[in-house]
Design a protein around this motif. Structure first.
Motif, PDB file in Angstrom:
ATOM      1  N   LEU A  98      -7.409 -12.833  -3.713  1.00 56.69           N
ATOM      2  CA  LEU A  98      -6.226 -13.129  -2.897  1.00 56.69           C
ATOM      3  C   LEU A  98      -5.483 -14.327  -3.481  1.00 56.69           C
ATOM      4  O   LEU A  98      -6.057 -15.388  -3.687  1.00 56.69           O
ATOM      5  CB  LEU A  98      -6.660 -13.433  -1.458  1.00 56.69           C
ATOM      6  N   THR A  99      -4.206 -14.122  -3.743  1.00 59.00           N
ATOM      7  CA  THR A  99      -3.394 -15.191  -4.320  1.00 59.00           C
ATOM      8  C   THR A  99      -2.631 -15.924  -3.216  1.00 59.00           C
ATOM      9  O   THR A  99      -2.479 -15.419  -2.111  1.00 59.00           O
ATOM     10  CB  THR A  99      -2.384 -14.623  -5.341  1.00 59.00           C
ATOM     11  N   THR A 100      -2.129 -17.094  -3.557  1.00 59.67           N
ATOM     12  CA  THR A 100      -1.432 -17.912  -2.562  1.00 59.67           C
ATOM     13  C   THR A 100      -0.182 -17.229  -2.024  1.00 59.67           C
ATOM     14  O   THR A 100       0.239 -17.523  -0.913  1.00 59.67           O
ATOM     15  CB  THR A 100      -1.041 -19.291  -3.143  1.00 59.67           C
ATOM     16  N   ASP A 101       0.383 -16.305  -2.783  1.00 53.93           N
ATOM     17  CA  ASP A 101       1.592 -15.610  -2.318  1.00 53.93           C
ATOM     18  C   ASP A 101       1.278 -14.251  -1.683  1.00 53.93           C
ATOM     19  O   ASP A 101       2.160 -13.410  -1.556  1.00 53.93           O
ATOM     20  CB  ASP A 101       2.596 -15.461  -3.463  1.00 53.93           C
ATOM     21  N   ALA A 102       0.033 -14.053  -1.252  1.00 51.65           N
ATOM     22  CA  ALA A 102      -0.360 -12.783  -0.638  1.00 51.65           C
ATOM     23  C   ALA A 102       0.495 -12.490   0.591  1.00 51.65           C
ATOM     24  O   ALA A 102       0.794 -13.393   1.376  1.00 51.65           O
ATOM     25  CB  ALA A 102      -1.834 -12.824  -0.246  1.00 51.65           C
ATOM     26  N   ASP A 103       0.879 -11.222   0.739  1.00 53.27           N
ATOM     27  CA  ASP A 103       1.736 -10.856   1.866  1.00 53.27           C
ATOM     28  C   ASP A 103       0.943 -10.835   3.173  1.00 53.27           C
ATOM     29  O   ASP A 103      -0.286 -10.813   3.177  1.00 53.27           O
ATOM     30  CB  ASP A 103       2.404  -9.499   1.610  1.00 53.27           C
ATOM     31  N   GLU A 104       1.670 -10.833   4.273  1.00 50.99           N
ATOM     32  CA  GLU A 104       1.054 -10.898   5.597  1.00 50.99           C
ATOM     33  C   GLU A 104       0.185  -9.680   5.887  1.00 50.99           C
ATOM     34  O   GLU A 104      -0.874  -9.801   6.506  1.00 50.99           O
ATOM     35  CB  GLU A 104       2.126 -11.058   6.677  1.00 50.99           C
ATOM     36  N   ALA A 105       0.605  -8.504   5.441  1.00 50.96           N
ATOM     37  CA  ALA A 105      -0.185  -7.283   5.700  1.00 50.96           C
ATOM     38  C   ALA A 105      -1.563  -7.383   5.045  1.00 50.96           C
ATOM     39  O   ALA A 105      -2.572  -7.022   5.663  1.00 50.96           O
ATOM     40  CB  ALA A 105       0.569  -6.052   5.205  1.00 50.96           C
ATOM     41  N   THR A 106      -1.612  -7.872   3.834  1.00 50.41           N
ATOM     42  CA  THR A 106      -2.889  -8.037   3.131  1.00 50.41           C
ATOM     43  C   THR A 106      -3.750  -9.071   3.845  1.00 50.41           C
ATOM     44  O   THR A 106      -4.945  -8.852   4.069  1.00 50.41           O
ATOM     45  CB  THR A 106      -2.645  -8.468   1.668  1.00 50.41           C
ATOM     46  N   ARG A 107      -3.143 -10.179   4.201  1.00 57.22           N
ATOM     47  CA  ARG A 107      -3.881 -11.222   4.918  1.00 57.22           C
ATOM     48  C   ARG A 107      -4.432 -10.673   6.232  1.00 57.22           C
ATOM     49  O   ARG A 107      -5.588 -10.902   6.578  1.00 57.22           O
ATOM     50  CB  ARG A 107      -2.987 -12.433   5.196  1.00 57.22           C
ATOM     51  N   HIS A 108      -3.593  -9.936   6.962  1.00 59.53           N
ATOM     52  CA  HIS A 108      -4.012  -9.402   8.258  1.00 59.53           C
ATOM     53  C   HIS A 108      -5.197  -8.449   8.101  1.00 59.53           C
ATOM     54  O   HIS A 108      -6.151  -8.497   8.892  1.00 59.53           O
ATOM     55  CB  HIS A 108      -2.842  -8.707   8.950  1.00 59.53           C
ATOM     56  N   ARG A 109      -5.159  -7.572   7.094  1.00 65.15           N
ATOM     57  CA  ARG A 109      -6.287  -6.649   6.848  1.00 65.15           C
ATOM     58  C   ARG A 109      -7.576  -7.430   6.603  1.00 65.15           C
ATOM     59  O   ARG A 109      -8.632  -7.095   7.136  1.00 65.15           O
ATOM     60  CB  ARG A 109      -5.988  -5.737   5.658  1.00 65.15           C
ATOM     61  N   LEU A 110      -7.489  -8.467   5.794  1.00 61.07           N
ATOM     62  CA  LEU A 110      -8.670  -9.287   5.518  1.00 61.07           C
ATOM     63  C   LEU A 110      -9.145 -10.025   6.763  1.00 61.07           C
ATOM     64  O   LEU A 110     -10.347 -10.107   7.022  1.00 61.07           O
ATOM     65  CB  LEU A 110      -8.389 -10.277   4.383  1.00 61.07           C
ATOM     66  N   VAL A 111      -8.206 -10.552   7.549  1.00 60.33           N
ATOM     67  CA  VAL A 111      -8.565 -11.247   8.794  1.00 60.33           C
ATOM     68  C   VAL A 111      -9.356 -10.304   9.690  1.00 60.33           C
ATOM     69  O   VAL A 111     -10.423 -10.667  10.206  1.00 60.33           O
ATOM     70  CB  VAL A 111      -7.307 -11.774   9.531  1.00 60.33           C
ATOM     71  N   GLU A 112      -8.859  -9.098   9.894  1.00 61.24           N
ATOM     72  CA  GLU A 112      -9.529  -8.150  10.788  1.00 61.24           C
ATOM     73  C   GLU A 112     -10.906  -7.744  10.247  1.00 61.24           C
ATOM     74  O   GLU A 112     -11.870  -7.647  11.007  1.00 61.24           O
ATOM     75  CB  GLU A 112      -8.652  -6.921  11.039  1.00 61.24           C
ATOM     76  N   SER A 113     -11.010  -7.529   8.937  1.00 64.55           N
ATOM     77  CA  SER A 113     -12.307  -7.177   8.349  1.00 64.55           C
ATOM     78  C   SER A 113     -13.308  -8.312   8.478  1.00 64.55           C
ATOM     79  O   SER A 113     -14.451  -8.105   8.895  1.00 64.55           O
ATOM     80  CB  SER A 113     -12.148  -6.815   6.863  1.00 64.55           C
ATOM     81  N   PHE A 114     -12.864  -9.507   8.108  1.00 63.48           N
ATOM     82  CA  PHE A 114     -13.748 -10.668   8.221  1.00 63.48           C
ATOM     83  C   PHE A 114     -14.120 -10.947   9.676  1.00 63.48           C
ATOM     84  O   PHE A 114     -15.261 -11.283   9.982  1.00 63.48           O
ATOM     85  CB  PHE A 114     -13.111 -11.922   7.612  1.00 63.48           C
ATOM     86  N   ALA A 115     -13.157 -10.838  10.587  1.00 65.34           N
ATOM     87  CA  ALA A 115     -13.413 -11.156  11.996  1.00 65.34           C
ATOM     88  C   ALA A 115     -14.479 -10.236  12.582  1.00 65.34           C
ATOM     89  O   ALA A 115     -15.376 -10.702  13.295  1.00 65.34           O
ATOM     90  CB  ALA A 115     -12.121 -11.061  12.807  1.00 65.34           C
TER      91      ALA A 115
END
Length: 185
Positions: A86-103
């Motif tokens: 994951l790069t610092t400019d990752a889009d919100e959709a990618t971040r959200h997918r990771l948040v939900e998986s990690f959560a």
């Protein structure tokens, strides 16, 4: 007497910090902590560093639990590798997918291993030192986007747990059976 105790404590804390910095800089003498060799191939680079730091902060029983958590991941799940990329400019959709998986994974682990919410009985250092080293380590290992995902996933995991506690009552055995799990957790 007090000065001598403080001096020893300061020396011990400085030594621990130096050791952690050495691990993070790649100068540690081993790839993974003793006893975790069987899971090393399932860990990303940052996860290996984190496990080394954890081995300096947590007792053997806690490290055993962490090994169980890693072993519970399916072989084809590369959440850690995806997160590492994951790069610092990752889009919100990618971040959200990771948040939900990690959560989902975090909530399951928190339900199964209650010491994760209150680790003081499992730490080798003081609670303050453990917290300081942990924060310093993740700030060194991860970029802004990764830290954002971790923070949001932690909040979401707590929400999942609280919702299930409310729905399942206060019996932890009930909660363990209803926490949503990420694939293979």
């Amino acid at each position: 007497m007090i000065e001598a105790d403080l001096s020893r404590t300061i020396e011990r804390l400085e030594s621990t910090r130096d050791e952690v910095r050495s691990i993070l800089a790649g100068r540690g003498g081993v790839d993974v902590p003793a006893g975790t060799g069987t899971i090393s191939d399932r860990l990303s680079g940052s996860e290996r560093s984190l496990m080394l730091v954890y081995s300096r902060l947590y007792d053997e029983a806690a490290m055993g639990d962490m090994g169980l958590m890693v072993r519970a991941r399916p072989d084809d799940e590369d959440l850690g590798g995806t997160f590492d990329a994951l790069t610092t400019d990752a889009d919100e959709a990618t971040r959200h997918r990771l948040v939900e998986s990690f959560a989902a994974t975090m909530a399951a682990h928190l339900a199964e291993h209650d010491w994760l919410s209150a680790p003081e009985g499992r730490t080798l250092q003081s609670a303050e030192m453990t917290r300081e080293v942990f924060v310093e380590t993740i700030q060194e290992l991860y970029n802004e986007a990764q830290l954002d995902v971790l923070g949001r996933a932690s909040v979401r995991a707590q929400e999942l747990l609280e919702g299930h506690f409310q729905n399942a009552g206060t019996d932890p055995n009930q909660v363990n059976s209803v926490i949503p799990r990420a694939a293979g957790s």
